[in-house]
Design a protein around this motif. Structure first.
Motif, short mmCIF file in Angstrom:
data_model
loop_
_atom_site.label_atom_id
_atom_site.label_comp_id
_atom_site.label_asym_id
_atom_site.label_seq_id
_atom_site.Cartn_x
_atom_site.Cartn_y
_atom_site.Cartn_z
N THR A 42 0.83 -1.20 0.00
CA THR A 42 0.00 0.00 0.00
C THR A 42 0.87 1.25 0.00
N LEU A 43 0.51 2.20 -0.86
CA LEU A 43 1.19 3.49 -0.92
C LEU A 43 0.26 4.54 -0.31
N ALA A 44 0.71 5.16 0.75
CA ALA A 44 -0.10 6.18 1.42
C ALA A 44 -0.10 7.48 0.61
N ALA A 45 -0.98 8.38 1.00
CA ALA A 45 -1.12 9.65 0.28
C ALA A 45 0.16 10.47 0.27
N ASP A 46 1.01 10.27 1.29
CA ASP A 46 2.26 11.03 1.34
C ASP A 46 3.42 10.35 0.61
N HIS A 47 3.15 9.20 -0.03
CA HIS A 47 4.18 8.55 -0.85
C HIS A 47 4.51 9.46 -2.03
N PRO A 48 5.78 9.55 -2.43
CA PRO A 48 6.15 10.46 -3.53
C PRO A 48 5.31 10.29 -4.79
N PHE A 49 5.02 9.04 -5.18
CA PHE A 49 4.22 8.83 -6.39
C PHE A 49 2.83 9.42 -6.23
N CYS A 50 2.20 9.16 -5.08
CA CYS A 50 0.85 9.65 -4.85
C CYS A 50 0.82 11.18 -4.79
N LYS A 51 1.83 11.77 -4.17
CA LYS A 51 1.88 13.22 -4.07
C LYS A 51 2.03 13.85 -5.44
N ILE A 52 2.91 13.30 -6.26
CA ILE A 52 3.14 13.85 -7.60
C ILE A 52 1.89 13.71 -8.47
N LYS A 53 1.20 12.59 -8.35
CA LYS A 53 0.04 12.33 -9.20
C LYS A 53 -1.28 12.82 -8.59
N GLY A 54 -1.23 13.35 -7.38
CA GLY A 54 -2.44 13.86 -6.75
C GLY A 54 -3.41 12.77 -6.34
N LEU A 55 -2.88 11.66 -5.85
CA LEU A 55 -3.71 10.53 -5.46
C LEU A 55 -3.85 10.45 -3.94
N SER A 56 -5.00 9.96 -3.50
CA SER A 56 -5.22 9.78 -2.06
C SER A 56 -4.56 8.50 -1.55
N GLY A 57 -4.09 7.69 -2.45
CA GLY A 57 -3.41 6.44 -2.10
C GLY A 57 -3.34 5.55 -3.33
N ALA A 58 -2.58 4.48 -3.21
CA ALA A 58 -2.44 3.53 -4.32
C ALA A 58 -1.92 2.22 -3.75
N SER A 59 -1.85 1.21 -4.58
CA SER A 59 -1.28 -0.07 -4.16
C SER A 59 -0.53 -0.68 -5.34
N GLU A 60 0.54 -1.40 -5.00
CA GLU A 60 1.31 -2.12 -5.99
C GLU A 60 1.17 -3.61 -5.73
N SER A 61 1.14 -4.39 -6.79
CA SER A 61 1.06 -5.84 -6.65
C SER A 61 2.11 -6.50 -7.53
N VAL A 62 2.56 -7.67 -7.10
CA VAL A 62 3.54 -8.44 -7.85
C VAL A 62 2.94 -9.83 -8.09
N PHE A 63 3.08 -10.29 -9.33
CA PHE A 63 2.55 -11.60 -9.72
C PHE A 63 3.65 -12.43 -10.37
N ARG A 64 3.59 -13.74 -10.14
CA ARG A 64 4.35 -14.70 -10.94
C ARG A 64 3.37 -15.42 -11.85
N LEU A 65 3.73 -15.51 -13.11
CA LEU A 65 2.88 -16.19 -14.08
C LEU A 65 3.69 -17.23 -14.85
N ARG A 66 3.00 -18.22 -15.37
CA ARG A 66 3.63 -19.24 -16.21
C ARG A 66 2.73 -19.53 -17.38
N LYS A 67 3.30 -19.45 -18.59
CA LYS A 67 2.51 -19.75 -19.81
C LYS A 67 2.18 -21.23 -19.84
N LEU A 68 0.90 -21.54 -20.00
CA LEU A 68 0.43 -22.93 -20.02
C LEU A 68 0.63 -23.55 -21.40
#
Length: 218
Positions: A192-218
């Motif tokens: 979770t990125l809080a409102a005071d995170h640099p990305f959120c501050k620059i983009k004017g967001l109240s917050g954001a979240s990042e996710s990481v996935f592992r995938l495998r082609k079937l």
């Protein structure tokens, strides 16, 4: 792809999606995906990401696909490396050692171009695309990648009513919807990125979240 939009962004240096350092999720989770091997890596919509040098330094042959010639030139020049440049269609290729960037449209890739690919790193491809193009992107990946290719996918989510991308907001649910038909999908990290995170501050967001996935082609 919306070629003119991206050419203008790079020409004006409006590249807020560019990270000047190695991505922390790549650093922390790549070995779990790739093991100790040095398989060939595809980096779609690569920009001039430092991450490609990081992968190269670990012995991986790296192929980045990028629409902007400005980005391809800057990538090597900013590293102080001279690339061999070979104009052509549908791609102009830039090469140094076993690291290449191909300047052109990702959707022009064919299976033979990536037949040796074992791994894919996507930090800024899926989230660079508007909703209408994401399904086409995933379907094209599924059509060209060899079976069992593994992908490290990093996404970003935020309240889309607060701003319009790129980078665009992509929910975890959308990732499963897009990929589950052709890929095994494992969600491994959320942050979770809080409102005071640099990305959120620059983009004017109240917050954001990042996710990481592992995938495998079937």
């Amino acid at each position: 792809m919306e070629h003119q939009f991206w050419h203008e962004r790079w020409a004006k240096k409006e590249i807020g999606f560019h990270e000047g350092t190695v991505n922390k999720y790549l650093h922390d989770h790549w070995e779990q995906l790739a093991g100790k091997g040095t398989g060939a890596v595809l980096v779609p919509l690569c920009g001039k990401a430092h991450d490609m040098w990081w992968l190269h330094d670990r012995g991986h042959p790296v192929l980045g696909i990028e629409l902007s010639e400005v980005a391809c030139k800057d990538f090597f020049e900013e590293a102080g490396e001279k690339a061999q440049v070979h104009p052509g269609e549908p791609y102009t290729t830039f090469r140094h050692d076993n690291l290449e960037t191909w300047c052109g449209d990702f959707f022009q890739l064919v299976p033979d171009d990536v037949k040796h690919t074992k791994l894919v790193y996507d930090r800024a491809a899926l989230i660079a695309l508007p909703p209408a193009m994401r399904k086409d992107y995933v379907e094209h990946l599924a059509a060209i990648l060899p079976d069992n290719t593994r992908i490290l996918l990093i996404t970003l989510d935020y309240d889309g009513s607060e701003r319009s991308g790129p980078p665009f907001n992509v929910s975890d649910e959308e990732v499963f919807e897009l990929y589950s038909g052709d890929f095994e999908v494992e969600h491994i990290v959320s942050n979770t990125l809080a409102a005071d995170h640099p990305f959120c501050k620059i983009k004017g967001l109240s917050g954001a979240s990042e996710s990481v996935f592992r995938l495998r082609k079937l």
